[in-house]
Design a protein around this motif. Sequence first.
Motif, PDB file in Angstrom:
ATOM      1  N   ASN A 271     -14.806 -27.898  -5.534  1.00  8.79           N
ATOM      2  CA  ASN A 271     -15.704 -29.112  -5.843  1.00  8.79           C
ATOM      3  C   ASN A 271     -16.719 -28.911  -6.865  1.00  8.79           C
ATOM      4  O   ASN A 271     -17.684 -28.140  -6.724  1.00  8.79           O
ATOM      5  CB  ASN A 271     -16.036 -29.949  -4.667  1.00  8.79           C
ATOM      6  CG  ASN A 271     -16.299 -31.483  -5.125  1.00  8.79           C
ATOM      7  OD1 ASN A 271     -17.018 -31.510  -5.987  1.00  8.79           O
ATOM      8  ND2 ASN A 271     -16.158 -32.488  -4.278  1.00  8.79           N
ATOM      9  N   LEU A 274     -20.033 -29.624  -5.704  1.00 10.77           N
ATOM     10  CA  LEU A 274     -20.610 -28.502  -4.876  1.00 10.77           C
ATOM     11  C   LEU A 274     -21.011 -27.532  -5.752  1.00 10.77           C
ATOM     12  O   LEU A 274     -22.048 -26.764  -5.314  1.00 10.77           O
ATOM     13  CB  LEU A 274     -19.437 -28.228  -3.840  1.00 10.77           C
ATOM     14  CG  LEU A 274     -19.897 -27.636  -2.534  1.00 10.77           C
ATOM     15  CD1 LEU A 274     -20.768 -28.803  -1.792  1.00 10.77           C
ATOM     16  CD2 LEU A 274     -18.882 -27.156  -1.569  1.00 10.77           C
ATOM     17  N   PRO A 286     -26.282 -27.911   1.542  1.00 10.89           N
ATOM     18  CA  PRO A 286     -24.669 -28.811   1.340  1.00 10.89           C
ATOM     19  C   PRO A 286     -23.502 -28.024   1.374  1.00 10.89           C
ATOM     20  O   PRO A 286     -22.543 -28.527   1.812  1.00 10.89           O
ATOM     21  CB  PRO A 286     -25.315 -29.811   0.127  1.00 10.89           C
ATOM     22  CG  PRO A 286     -26.945 -29.370  -0.022  1.00 10.89           C
ATOM     23  CD  PRO A 286     -27.131 -28.122   0.619  1.00 10.89           C
ATOM     24  N   ASP A 290     -20.501 -28.426   4.126  1.00  9.76           N
ATOM     25  CA  ASP A 290     -19.124 -29.107   3.200  1.00  9.76           C
ATOM     26  C   ASP A 290     -17.750 -28.554   3.933  1.00  9.76           C
ATOM     27  O   ASP A 290     -17.431 -27.432   4.022  1.00  9.76           O
ATOM     28  CB  ASP A 290     -19.153 -28.812   1.835  1.00  9.76           C
ATOM     29  CG  ASP A 290     -17.893 -29.773   1.228  1.00  9.76           C
ATOM     30  OD1 ASP A 290     -16.729 -29.285   1.153  1.00  9.76           O
ATOM     31  OD2 ASP A 290     -18.319 -30.822   0.882  1.00  9.76           O
ATOM     32  N   GLU A 292     -14.647 -29.524   3.590  1.00  5.28           N
ATOM     33  CA  GLU A 292     -13.558 -29.370   2.945  1.00  5.28           C
ATOM     34  C   GLU A 292     -13.715 -27.755   2.115  1.00  5.28           C
ATOM     35  O   GLU A 292     -12.544 -27.101   2.121  1.00  5.28           O
ATOM     36  CB  GLU A 292     -13.300 -30.075   1.701  1.00  5.28           C
ATOM     37  CG  GLU A 292     -12.067 -30.040   0.649  1.00  5.28           C
ATOM     38  CD  GLU A 292     -12.264 -30.680  -0.533  1.00  5.28           C
ATOM     39  OE1 GLU A 292     -10.825 -31.250  -0.819  1.00  5.28           O
ATOM     40  OE2 GLU A 292     -13.220 -31.272  -1.069  1.00  5.28           O
ATOM     41  N   SER A 364      -9.782 -28.157  -3.557  1.00  5.89           N
ATOM     42  CA  SER A 364     -10.731 -29.143  -3.285  1.00  5.89           C
ATOM     43  C   SER A 364     -10.632 -30.230  -4.231  1.00  5.89           C
ATOM     44  O   SER A 364     -10.327 -30.185  -5.306  1.00  5.89           O
ATOM     45  CB  SER A 364     -12.224 -28.660  -3.317  1.00  5.89           C
ATOM     46  OG  SER A 364     -12.152 -27.213  -2.711  1.00  5.89           O
ATOM     47  N   SER A 403     -17.836 -34.149   6.594  1.00  6.86           N
ATOM     48  CA  SER A 403     -19.468 -33.714   6.027  1.00  6.86           C
ATOM     49  C   SER A 403     -20.475 -34.601   6.545  1.00  6.86           C
ATOM     50  O   SER A 403     -21.397 -34.590   5.774  1.00  6.86           O
ATOM     51  CB  SER A 403     -19.232 -33.287   4.825  1.00  6.86           C
ATOM     52  OG  SER A 403     -18.190 -32.143   4.524  1.00  6.86           O
TER      53      SER A 403
END
Length: 509
Positions: A271, A274, A286, A290, A292, A364, A403
């Motif tokens: 992502n 991210l 973070p 996460d 995923e 992702s 998340s």
Amino acid sequence: MRAAAADRPAPPGALGVDVVGALNLIGSLVKPIALAFLFPTAVALGYGEPVWPFLVSGLTTWAFGAGLEGVTTGKERVGAREGYLVVALIWLLVAAFGSLPYLLSEPQLSNPVDAFFESMSGFSTTGASVLTDIEGLSRSIAMWRQFTQWLGGLGIIVLFLAVLPRLNVAGRQALFRTEAPGPELGLEATIRETARRFVALYVAITAVELVVLAVLGWTGLDEHMTFYRAVAHAFTTIPTGGFSTEARSIEAFAAPTQWAIVIFMILAGTNFALLFTGIVRRRLAPVRRDEEFRVYLVLLAVVSLIVLVELWSSDVLGGGEAVRHGVFNTVSMMTTTGYASSDFNQWTSLTALVLFGAVMLSASAGSTSGSIKLVRHVAIAKMLRREIRQTVHPDLVAPLRLSGVVIDERTLRAIIVFLFLYVGVCVAGAVGILIDSSLEGVSVTAFESLADSASLLGGAGPGLGFAGPMGSFAPFSDLSTLILTAEMYLGRLEIVPVLVLFAGSYWRA
């Protein structure tokens, strides 16, 4: 008076879509696409090749956009409804105009159906090809082919949202959400700022990969890697596209290059919100939280291990080669990049099943990968677990969290609908090309047709049989080629924004 007028029912037969305004915006978006042809023009000049195919293509693209903008008199008041029409049409037009250099100068793509397929494969970042002699392409055409994937991974609409000042806030939101209908990027900023950050990060990672690949060539670690090839492959790794200037994809390059590309494929499948949080803002908490992303890394490791064990146990490859090729091709297929470091078409049936299963898993949301996206699988797994718990405890109220964030029930329903649509389109495509191939005398098995359909709908590229990673989709008939082209198009836009246009309620006021 104004309120009363607004409350009046629309006259019978009135459209609920501002078609004129949508077409006007499409014209204003098509015009700047003509600038993309300047890059291959420069490459052609540098290598002493004809520039007229790119100049003619650029002028034709600009003239169409200017003409469409001129004959329509709407402003860019684009809402959610118009957004569907704009996005659906702009991607068709971009692929059509992108095919012009092929039609004008490449004998292998003189058939308009083949040229459109190759262009759609580029802009949708799929990586499938009908070419039978990739190394026979001129330098400029080969680089145009690579560049289309870089533009497609960036996102035509996202690119213009970052730089188009005339579009209002509502219009930007409508277009952004329509082109990226999956889970949002989540950069906690305005749509325009989100688009700008995405573009900046995308360009930066591309530049870093280019330097890494070029250094591997300059230092002699990979004698086959030149600056031209470094640019070409940086253009198709980050968008998870998979086009290569080499007939046998990444097999031609040394082990250090292959491992470097693995790293960048993993980044491209992450992502981008991210990546922005972790790389630019340097906030790792973070990233660790996460769900995923954690599932993404675990599945990459597990699927790679399964492929590796199968290669060892079946004596297909051994030692370090099995590790390198097993990991490379697993990462390539799961991120829907579609590169190949070895012809996995010649591996076992189990490895084929696992690799194409990895395509369905995908990487992702918010990345440049295609297919279903892992976040949807994670959400469905949570739904199944909740259903089992509620079967035992009927009065249990258990909102689903991803998340730490509660997933809206409407979003969950949309995920289920999308999954059914996706599988349905995939199977329908497989049946269509299987029937047509049977009638045309093209040798394709049921499993190969399903793998080809899944690969193109998911944006991965390689299929099985003659359409394997070192092969070509050229043997398919024009009808099968059009079916596969439609799957690439639907897969890039995640199906729903296109199907909406076929609903009668979409057009009614």
